[in-house]
Design a protein around this motif. Structure first.
Motif, mmCIF file in Angstrom:
data_model
loop_
_atom_site.group_PDB
_atom_site.id
_atom_site.type_symbol
_atom_site.label_atom_id
_atom_site.label_comp_id
_atom_site.label_asym_id
_atom_site.label_seq_id
_atom_site.Cartn_x
_atom_site.Cartn_y
_atom_site.Cartn_z
ATOM 1 N N PHE A 206 0.723 -1.341 0.013
ATOM 2 C CA PHE A 206 -0.027 -0.053 0.088
ATOM 3 C C PHE A 206 0.793 1.434 -0.061
ATOM 4 O O PHE A 206 0.389 2.023 -0.657
ATOM 5 N N ALA A 207 1.916 1.319 0.757
ATOM 6 C CA ALA A 207 3.064 2.287 0.685
ATOM 7 C C ALA A 207 3.462 2.478 -0.686
ATOM 8 O O ALA A 207 3.580 3.806 -0.972
ATOM 9 N N ILE A 208 3.723 1.699 -1.406
ATOM 10 C CA ILE A 208 4.344 1.955 -2.739
ATOM 11 C C ILE A 208 3.027 2.351 -3.621
ATOM 12 O O ILE A 208 3.434 3.388 -4.492
ATOM 13 N N LYS A 209 1.897 1.953 -3.424
ATOM 14 C CA LYS A 209 0.804 2.481 -4.175
ATOM 15 C C LYS A 209 0.431 4.109 -3.831
ATOM 16 O O LYS A 209 -0.236 4.714 -4.778
ATOM 17 N N VAL A 210 0.715 4.419 -2.591
ATOM 18 C CA VAL A 210 0.255 5.703 -2.272
ATOM 19 C C VAL A 210 0.665 6.796 -2.964
ATOM 20 O O VAL A 210 -0.300 7.662 -3.608
ATOM 21 N N PRO A 211 1.961 7.171 -3.557
ATOM 22 C CA PRO A 211 3.102 6.463 -2.795
ATOM 23 C C PRO A 211 3.638 7.388 -1.678
ATOM 24 O O PRO A 211 3.620 8.611 -1.597
ATOM 25 N N LEU A 212 4.084 6.504 -0.699
ATOM 26 C CA LEU A 212 4.728 7.161 0.589
ATOM 27 C C LEU A 212 6.157 7.282 0.244
ATOM 28 O O LEU A 212 6.800 6.621 -0.119
ATOM 29 N N PHE A 213 6.527 8.551 0.913
ATOM 30 C CA PHE A 213 8.213 8.619 0.765
ATOM 31 C C PHE A 213 8.698 7.468 1.400
ATOM 32 O O PHE A 213 8.174 7.202 2.725
ATOM 33 N N PRO A 214 9.869 6.910 1.116
ATOM 34 C CA PRO A 214 10.719 7.112 -0.210
ATOM 35 C C PRO A 214 10.334 6.044 -1.276
ATOM 36 O O PRO A 214 11.215 6.010 -2.145
ATOM 37 N N PHE A 215 8.903 5.781 -1.348
ATOM 38 C CA PHE A 215 8.650 4.800 -2.288
ATOM 39 C C PHE A 215 8.031 5.353 -3.549
ATOM 40 O O PHE A 215 7.332 4.747 -4.271
ATOM 41 N N HIS A 216 8.362 6.768 -3.572
ATOM 42 C CA HIS A 216 7.575 7.640 -4.537
ATOM 43 C C HIS A 216 7.938 7.732 -5.953
ATOM 44 O O HIS A 216 7.429 8.226 -6.876
ATOM 45 N N THR A 217 9.276 7.110 -6.247
ATOM 46 C CA THR A 217 10.092 7.756 -7.418
ATOM 47 C C THR A 217 9.463 7.125 -8.789
ATOM 48 O O THR A 217 9.865 7.790 -9.500
ATOM 49 N N TRP A 218 8.777 6.083 -8.590
ATOM 50 C CA TRP A 218 8.100 5.593 -9.852
ATOM 51 C C TRP A 218 6.946 6.604 -10.263
ATOM 52 O O TRP A 218 6.665 6.956 -11.355
ATOM 53 N N LEU A 219 6.463 7.527 -9.306
ATOM 54 C CA LEU A 219 5.202 8.332 -9.874
ATOM 55 C C LEU A 219 5.381 9.278 -10.587
ATOM 56 O O LEU A 219 4.829 9.534 -11.582
ATOM 57 N N PRO A 220 6.405 10.253 -10.435
ATOM 58 C CA PRO A 220 6.555 11.569 -11.437
ATOM 59 C C PRO A 220 6.761 10.901 -12.906
ATOM 60 O O PRO A 220 6.338 11.540 -13.790
ATOM 61 N N ASP A 221 7.539 9.733 -12.967
ATOM 62 C CA ASP A 221 8.041 9.321 -14.311
ATOM 63 C C ASP A 221 6.550 8.717 -14.786
ATOM 64 O O ASP A 221 6.336 9.025 -16.236
ATOM 65 N N ALA A 222 5.742 7.993 -14.232
ATOM 66 C CA ALA A 222 4.484 7.513 -14.773
ATOM 67 C C ALA A 222 3.585 8.845 -14.956
ATOM 68 O O ALA A 222 3.112 8.668 -16.019
ATOM 69 N N HIS A 223 3.537 9.772 -14.294
ATOM 70 C CA HIS A 223 2.416 10.753 -14.455
ATOM 71 C C HIS A 223 3.093 11.496 -15.816
ATOM 72 O O HIS A 223 2.357 11.866 -16.569
ATOM 73 N N THR A 224 4.247 11.885 -15.750
ATOM 74 C CA THR A 224 4.939 12.656 -17.106
ATOM 75 C C THR A 224 4.561 11.819 -18.187
ATOM 76 O O THR A 224 4.462 12.786 -19.426
ATOM 77 N N GLU A 225 4.907 10.812 -18.290
ATOM 78 C CA GLU A 225 4.880 9.885 -19.609
ATOM 79 C C GLU A 225 3.485 9.416 -19.913
ATOM 80 O O GLU A 225 3.372 9.075 -21.061
ATOM 81 N N ALA A 226 2.696 9.424 -18.914
ATOM 82 C CA ALA A 226 1.300 8.708 -19.316
ATOM 83 C C ALA A 226 0.246 9.894 -20.046
ATOM 84 O O ALA A 226 0.591 10.997 -20.151
ATOM 85 N N PRO A 227 -0.545 9.306 -21.123
ATOM 86 C CA PRO A 227 -1.226 10.242 -21.589
ATOM 87 C C PRO A 227 -2.323 11.029 -20.594
ATOM 88 O O PRO A 227 -2.408 10.404 -19.553
#
Length: 526
Positions: free
Chosen positions: A235-256
């Motif tokens: 769940f912490a990765i999915k939130v994402p809670l620091f320090p498991f957040h590093t996937w989120l900016p890339d996913a948001h930026t590249e997603a349609p």
């Protein structure tokens, strides 16, 4: 009919995706048909979901619209679904954002439109399934099923680094989910050994009943400790809670655009929902033990996300880091273990979906016109695009937490609840100091949002390309209006939302803090 309502909600978008695939073999098919079919199915799903508001049990802390049938009898797995005051609004948020996302992609998807709209509809069915599952195995299957369509939405229809972002998203979330599966299996065998007479169960309600009656006893260490970690990491990765957040900016930026709206509006909430639904009631002793450490990580996420957002040159990446900050507030509210804080956390989940969803829509709209998201490429956009500028300012102020808009209510309740919290088992942590540090996130949010608005919308026009930008179309105004209306309504009159969730939140809180009063029940209203 009531027994099957939630099942219909799950199946309707999934069958819609199948209908889209079948339409590919029709002799008179056109690509424009795909988006119309997807829109009609998603609107129908939203209309059906409104029937959930008629369930009286959601305001009494009970599960309502329950559908409970034997699924795999040999292992005690059941198809068990239902809604209460916690899951109700998340289901409605999901069914609202999907048709808006489809409308936002109306003229933007040229590559494989059939697969794009089919993925969106399948994803909607999986997300609804996550929020209504009352069997841990069914929950896990829906939780995992939501990864696949989002992986393709990012990897096929995303930006230049889409493959990297999609693989990173999938690896992060899949690894966490596998640990949760281990925890689910362990809980199954613990129930079989203590309460089930050799027969285990994945049923959430039966597990809670066994714990409440004393038939199933989990020691704080190591059982609750390890199980909380297994569920909590997923769940912490999915939130994402620091320090498991590093996937989120890339996913948001590249997603349609549609992918970013669904990712921010719904998928992140699956993490915070999981903490509130499973970690707190099932492992209350471990929840109290872990609370101060999770609160520290939440506050770090609030401040870190805001400071990093402040220096982003890309508008979409700025909004992505703002999500890290806002979801930190949600985690803070959940682990305050106060009624105000937990109610505020649930309310902030909805607020974030509405406000940040609108921001991603607006960034997508200007990107379609200008084909850049770099803040330095804009300036003076309010002159050729006054309606766009109005909506952008409105959504930004909502995200900041301006009084009389939705963001203020959630953040105020969270900070109020944290101020009066005992912060779990911590004796070394002052709740007022924590609150003051967290409150700086509101200040930083105003800084990065208003600074972005000033550079993008105001000042002089820096290029002829900006001067030729067309304002919002009627379609774009139409898909933004429901979100703007919700920003106002939820900011001015939050009572209908809070009253529906109050009893359910109190039951969760009573599991973690028995001395808070109120017996936790798993009563089912069929």
């Amino acid at each position: 009919m009531q027994h099957y309502l939630i099942t219909i909600l799950i199946l309707l978008p999934i069958l819609g995706s199948v209908a889209l695939a079948a339409h590919a073999f029709a002799p008179y098919r056109r690509e424009t048909h795909y988006r119309w079919i997807a829109l009609l199915v998603s609107v129908a799903t939203f209309a059906v979901s409104l029937l959930l508001l008629g369930g009286g049990g959601t305001s009494a802390g009970q599960f309502n619209f329950v559908h409970d049938v034997n699924w795999i009898g040999a292992i005690g797995a059941r198809y068990h679904v239902g809604v209460d005051g916690i899951s109700l609004w998340l289901v409605l948020l999901t069914t609202l954002l999907v048709p808006i996302s489809i409308l936002s992609s109306w003229g933007a998807v040229e590559k494989r439109p059939l697969a794009f709209y089919a993925s969106l509809l399948f994803l909607e069915g999986a997300m609804i399934g996550v929020f209504v599952s009352l069997d841990l195995l069914v929950f896990y299957l829906f939780f995992e099923a939501s990864l696949v369509p989002m992986f393709f939405l990012i990897g096929v229809w995303g930006g230049e680094r889409r493959v990297y972002a999609a693989v990173k998203f999938f690896i992060y979330t899949a690894v966490g989910s596998l640990l949760m599966l281990v925890g689910i299996i362990a809980l199954y065998f613990l129930y079989a050994a203590q309460a089930g007479g050799g027969q285990g169960t994945f049923d959430y309600v039966l597990l809670l009943d066994a714990m409440r009656s004393g038939a199933l006893r989990l020691s704080p260490r190591p059982e609750q400790f390890l199980l909380f970690l297994a569920f909590g990491l997923a769940f912490a990765i999915k939130v994402p809670l620091f320090p498991f957040h590093t996937w989120l900016p890339d996913a948001h930026t590249e997603a349609p655009t549609a992918g970013s709206v669904i990712l921010a509006g719904v998928l992140l909430k699956m993490g915070t929902y999981g903490f509130m639904r499973f970690n707190l009631p099932l492992f209350p002793d471990a929840a109290r033990e872990f609370a101060p450490y999770l609160i520290v990580l939440a506050v770090i996420g609030i401040i870190y996300g805001a400071l990093v957002a402040m220096v982003q040159p890309d508008m979409k990446r700025l909004v992505a880091y703002s999500s890290v900050s806002h979801m930190g507030f949600v985690m803070l509210g959940i682990f305050s273990f106060t009624e105000q804080g937990m109610q505020g956390a649930l309310y902030q989940m909805l607020n974030h979906g509405v406000s940040t969803g609108a921001l991603f829509l607006l960034v997508g709209m200007i990107y379609e016109r200008r084909h850049t998201r770099q803040i330095s490429d804009f300036g003076g956009v309010s002159k050729p695009m006054p309606w766009f500028a109005t909506a952008f300012v409105f959504a930004s102020l909502s995200s900041i937490g301006l009084p009389l808009l939705n963001g203020f209510v959630g953040e105020f309740l969270i900070l109020l609840g944290t101020w009066t919290s005992t912060l779990g088992s911590a004796r070394w942590m002052n709740p007022r100091v924590v609150t003051m540090f967290a409150a700086t996130g509101v200040i930083w949010a105003a800084v990065y949002m208003l600074w972005m608005l000033q550079r993008v919308l105001f000042g002089r026009l820096r290029s002829r390309a900006n001067a030729r930008l067309s304002d919002l179309s009627w379609r774009e105004i139409g898909l933004l209006l429901p979100l703007v209306a919700l920003m106002i309504y939820m900011g001015v009159y939050p009572r209908p939302f809070l009253s529906r969730s109050s009893e359910s939140v109190q039951q969760v809180r009573a599991r973690v803090l028995p001395e808070s009063g109120g017996e936790v029940t798993a009563e089912i209203k069929k």
